[in-house]
Motif scaffolding. Structure first.
Motif, mmCIF file in Angstrom:
data_model
loop_
_atom_site.group_PDB
_atom_site.id
_atom_site.type_symbol
_atom_site.label_atom_id
_atom_site.label_comp_id
_atom_site.label_asym_id
_atom_site.label_seq_id
_atom_site.Cartn_x
_atom_site.Cartn_y
_atom_site.Cartn_z
ATOM 1 N N PRO A 265 0.716 -1.232 0.079
ATOM 2 C CA PRO A 265 0.014 -0.048 -0.194
ATOM 3 C C PRO A 265 0.842 1.276 0.227
ATOM 4 O O PRO A 265 0.153 2.367 0.108
ATOM 5 C CB PRO A 265 -0.791 -0.010 1.514
ATOM 6 C CG PRO A 265 0.260 -0.669 2.260
ATOM 7 C CD PRO A 265 1.046 -1.670 1.361
ATOM 8 N N ASP A 266 2.091 1.088 0.102
ATOM 9 C CA ASP A 266 3.001 2.181 0.236
ATOM 10 C C ASP A 266 2.562 3.481 -0.917
ATOM 11 O O ASP A 266 2.503 4.826 -0.612
ATOM 12 C CB ASP A 266 4.510 2.101 -0.137
ATOM 13 C CG ASP A 266 4.957 0.918 0.833
ATOM 14 O OD1 ASP A 266 4.331 -0.156 0.627
ATOM 15 O OD2 ASP A 266 5.656 1.157 1.672
ATOM 16 N N ASP A 267 2.501 3.232 -2.381
ATOM 17 C CA ASP A 267 2.021 4.162 -3.155
ATOM 18 C C ASP A 267 0.574 4.302 -3.421
ATOM 19 O O ASP A 267 -0.050 5.321 -3.457
ATOM 20 C CB ASP A 267 2.856 3.911 -4.396
ATOM 21 C CG ASP A 267 4.355 3.775 -4.447
ATOM 22 O OD1 ASP A 267 4.885 4.574 -3.681
ATOM 23 O OD2 ASP A 267 4.964 2.897 -4.983
ATOM 24 N N VAL A 268 -0.070 2.928 -3.211
ATOM 25 C CA VAL A 268 -1.465 3.030 -3.603
ATOM 26 C C VAL A 268 -2.223 2.218 -2.708
ATOM 27 O O VAL A 268 -1.794 1.039 -2.443
ATOM 28 C CB VAL A 268 -1.739 2.616 -5.094
ATOM 29 C CG1 VAL A 268 -3.342 2.504 -5.244
ATOM 30 C CG2 VAL A 268 -1.014 3.338 -6.075
ATOM 31 N N ALA A 269 -3.152 2.512 -2.021
ATOM 32 C CA ALA A 269 -3.905 1.526 -1.180
ATOM 33 C C ALA A 269 -5.111 1.058 -1.706
ATOM 34 O O ALA A 269 -5.645 1.859 -2.736
ATOM 35 C CB ALA A 269 -4.369 2.699 0.072
ATOM 36 N N LEU A 270 -5.251 -0.145 -1.502
ATOM 37 C CA LEU A 270 -6.358 -0.574 -2.208
ATOM 38 C C LEU A 270 -7.181 -1.355 -1.154
ATOM 39 O O LEU A 270 -7.049 -1.728 0.010
ATOM 40 C CB LEU A 270 -5.794 -1.959 -2.845
ATOM 41 C CG LEU A 270 -4.986 -1.615 -4.166
ATOM 42 C CD1 LEU A 270 -4.729 -3.070 -4.877
ATOM 43 C CD2 LEU A 270 -5.715 -0.965 -5.231
ATOM 44 N N VAL A 271 -8.623 -1.407 -1.492
ATOM 45 C CA VAL A 271 -9.810 -1.776 -0.716
ATOM 46 C C VAL A 271 -10.808 -2.831 -1.475
ATOM 47 O O VAL A 271 -11.007 -2.264 -2.701
ATOM 48 C CB VAL A 271 -10.540 -0.854 0.169
ATOM 49 C CG1 VAL A 271 -11.727 -1.530 0.807
ATOM 50 C CG2 VAL A 271 -9.584 -0.206 0.828
ATOM 51 N N GLY A 272 -11.198 -3.755 -1.159
ATOM 52 C CA GLY A 272 -12.056 -4.609 -2.173
ATOM 53 C C GLY A 272 -13.331 -4.818 -1.443
ATOM 54 O O GLY A 272 -13.764 -4.138 -0.505
ATOM 55 N N TYR A 273 -14.132 -5.896 -1.698
ATOM 56 C CA TYR A 273 -15.549 -5.920 -1.228
ATOM 57 C C TYR A 273 -15.740 -7.461 -1.409
ATOM 58 O O TYR A 273 -15.420 -8.122 -2.496
ATOM 59 C CB TYR A 273 -16.396 -5.231 -1.846
ATOM 60 C CG TYR A 273 -17.981 -5.576 -1.477
ATOM 61 C CD1 TYR A 273 -18.454 -4.618 -0.585
ATOM 62 C CD2 TYR A 273 -18.827 -6.852 -1.930
ATOM 63 C CE1 TYR A 273 -19.824 -4.842 -0.220
ATOM 64 C CE2 TYR A 273 -19.844 -7.033 -1.141
ATOM 65 C CZ TYR A 273 -20.615 -5.878 -0.471
ATOM 66 O OH TYR A 273 -21.913 -6.184 -0.071
ATOM 67 N N ASP A 274 -16.132 -8.190 -0.394
ATOM 68 C CA ASP A 274 -16.540 -9.776 -0.439
ATOM 69 C C ASP A 274 -15.913 -10.386 0.753
ATOM 70 O O ASP A 274 -16.575 -11.403 1.320
ATOM 71 C CB ASP A 274 -16.125 -10.516 -1.556
ATOM 72 C CG ASP A 274 -17.137 -9.923 -2.768
ATOM 73 O OD1 ASP A 274 -18.488 -9.729 -2.319
ATOM 74 O OD2 ASP A 274 -16.762 -10.039 -4.168
ATOM 75 N N ASN A 275 -14.891 -10.007 1.149
ATOM 76 C CA ASN A 275 -13.786 -10.616 2.008
ATOM 77 C C ASN A 275 -13.802 -12.180 1.831
ATOM 78 O O ASN A 275 -14.074 -13.171 2.833
ATOM 79 C CB ASN A 275 -14.426 -10.514 3.589
ATOM 80 C CG ASN A 275 -13.347 -10.679 4.583
ATOM 81 O OD1 ASN A 275 -12.081 -10.691 4.453
ATOM 82 N ND2 ASN A 275 -13.964 -11.311 5.713
ATOM 83 N N TRP A 276 -13.537 -12.515 0.730
ATOM 84 C CA TRP A 276 -13.304 -14.045 0.220
ATOM 85 C C TRP A 276 -12.352 -14.598 0.983
ATOM 86 O O TRP A 276 -12.237 -15.991 0.887
ATOM 87 C CB TRP A 276 -13.131 -13.988 -1.326
ATOM 88 C CG TRP A 276 -14.571 -13.969 -1.941
ATOM 89 C CD1 TRP A 276 -14.594 -12.768 -3.009
ATOM 90 C CD2 TRP A 276 -15.732 -14.335 -1.833
ATOM 91 N NE1 TRP A 276 -15.828 -12.886 -3.495
ATOM 92 C CE2 TRP A 276 -16.560 -13.966 -2.915
ATOM 93 C CE3 TRP A 276 -16.005 -15.457 -0.925
ATOM 94 C CZ2 TRP A 276 -17.893 -14.324 -3.035
ATOM 95 C CZ3 TRP A 276 -17.357 -15.801 -1.090
ATOM 96 C CH2 TRP A 276 -18.269 -15.327 -2.142
ATOM 97 N N SER A 277 -11.375 -14.031 1.440
ATOM 98 C CA SER A 277 -10.236 -14.843 2.033
ATOM 99 C C SER A 277 -10.770 -15.633 3.354
ATOM 100 O O SER A 277 -10.194 -16.803 3.656
ATOM 101 C CB SER A 277 -9.096 -13.615 2.778
ATOM 102 O OG SER A 277 -9.731 -13.046 3.804
ATOM 103 N N LYS A 278 -11.766 -15.291 3.861
ATOM 104 C CA LYS A 278 -12.446 -16.067 5.066
ATOM 105 C C LYS A 278 -12.831 -17.352 4.602
ATOM 106 O O LYS A 278 -12.968 -18.324 5.225
ATOM 107 C CB LYS A 278 -13.358 -15.409 5.905
ATOM 108 C CG LYS A 278 -14.991 -15.356 5.214
ATOM 109 C CD LYS A 278 -15.851 -14.546 6.201
ATOM 110 C CE LYS A 278 -17.168 -14.502 5.575
ATOM 111 N NZ LYS A 278 -18.111 -13.963 6.543
ATOM 112 N N TYR A 279 -13.182 -17.417 3.231
ATOM 113 C CA TYR A 279 -13.666 -18.817 2.800
ATOM 114 C C TYR A 279 -12.721 -19.789 2.157
ATOM 115 O O TYR A 279 -12.943 -20.881 1.702
ATOM 116 C CB TYR A 279 -14.633 -18.429 1.770
ATOM 117 C CG TYR A 279 -16.150 -17.937 2.188
ATOM 118 C CD1 TYR A 279 -16.839 -18.205 2.961
ATOM 119 C CD2 TYR A 279 -16.074 -16.506 1.821
ATOM 120 C CE1 TYR A 279 -17.975 -17.524 3.362
ATOM 121 C CE2 TYR A 279 -17.356 -15.699 2.141
ATOM 122 C CZ TYR A 279 -18.204 -16.500 2.853
ATOM 123 O OH TYR A 279 -19.101 -15.634 3.478
#
Length: 341
Positions: A265-279
């Motif tokens: 995230p140093d140059d660009v911060a990212l945010v997604g949607y779904d939180n798929w990592s928990k599955y």
């Protein structure tokens, strides 16, 4: 081992068999002390009512039908899991009928559900963009929609609160000190796209901010995120954060940006949607993402079906932003620790 009967519960609680039957089925005009004594005796004896006899006595089947657009879909599966988990705690069986994303399969599934005389139906969608024809008039039992919408405003439809999701992302990125924010999303006609964008831009506007670039519209896939990442990389320096409308887009975006020498995230911060990592079976906390809590949505749909009243129209369910490394909310060291725990 001899099974415990109503007669056994009646003997221990000191009342008649009919009284025990009425109380355990939710009725009976008895004192609270008698009711407590009957339930205590049933628990002590580990009494399990005969479901078939109980259903005949009450005129109920103790089954709920789930009519799924696509039971194995990314969104359907956790919703159905939540429904089953909630109803199983109440000794209610769940029958799942799957359209398998084939509209021609629905008429047969509806006929089967009518024949089974279920106590209620939950229609589970695999997205919110295309309303389904209402089936409420075909049944004398309640119908609830989950992660899908009906074409009737009288039907109850439970959906994630995507406007709130957009607001949560805006608040998070601003709190991380990001001021030049872009948005990469899917098809402009999508309900989810419009709601997430509306909540996001409304919250930015409240803080006197706007998107630094027009939203990039595409689809929900990782390849689209990758292409959009390269498109944004051509304008490096104009943005320091990107809200991606889902995790697949965010993953493709991260790959493209890093290939072009922009650090996340140093140059660009990212945010997604779904939180798929928990599955995924792994507690990967790299990607900051909004969790729509689809399994909780399924539980809420089950509880709505069992309730005596239901709200007509769209009923929004809460969501939560889960912090990760990609937005700077966690350090790489915290990510590594979370991944091996």
């Amino acid at each position: 081992m001899k099974s415990v009967t109503l007669k056994d519960v009646a003997r221990v609680s000191g009342v008649s068999v009919p009284t025990v039957s009425r109380v355990l089925n939710g009725g009976g005009h008895v004192s609270e002390e008698t009711r407590r004594r009957i339930h205590q005796a049933a628990e002590q004896l580990d009494f399990r009512p005969n479901a078939l006899a109980q259903s005949f006595a009450l005129g109920r089947s103790f089954t709920v039908g789930v009519l799924a657009q696509k039971a194995s879909g990314n969104f359907s599966a956790p919703v159905i899991t939540g429904i089953i988990d909630e109803l199983s705690t109440r000794d209610i069986a769940v029958l799942v009928y799957d359209d398998e994303d084939d509209p021609h399969a629905r008429p047969q599934n509806l006929r089967t559900l009518q024949a089974r005389k279920v106590d209620g139906i939950i229609v589970v969608g695999d997205g919110t963009d295309t309303p389904f024809p209402s089936i409420s008039s075909l049944f004398h039992t309640p119908v609830v929609h989950a992660f899908g919408v009906s074409d009737s405003p009288r039907d109850t439809c439970l959906l994630p609160d995507d406007r709130k999701a957009g607001r949560l992302v805006a608040e998070h990125l601003l709190a991380q000190g990001r001021e030049r924010i872009a948005h990469v999303t899917a098809m402009p006609h999508s309900r989810a796209v419009q709601d997430r964008l509306a909540g996001f831009t409304a919250r930015l506007d409240e803080e006197g901010r706007t998107l630094v670039l027009p939203p990039l519209f595409g689809d929900w896939t990782t390849p689209w995120g990758y292409r959009a990442g390269h498109e944004l990389a051509d304008r490096a320096g104009e943005f320091d954060a990107v809200f991606c409308a889902n995790d697949y887009i965010a993953i493709g975006m991260a790959r493209a940006l890093e290939r072009r020498g922009l650090r996340v995230p140093d140059d660009v911060a990212l945010v997604g949607y779904d939180n798929w990592s928990k599955y995924s079976g792994s507690p990967d906390r790299f990607l900051t993402s909004v969790d729509p809590h689809l399994e909780v949505l399924g539980r809420s749909a089950a509880l709505s079906l069992l309730g005596t009243t239901r709200d007509a129209g769209i009923v929004l369910q809460d969501c939560e932003l889960v912090p990760g490394v990609s937005s700077g909310a966690l350090s790489p060291e915290e990510w590594e620790w979370a991944s091996v725990r």
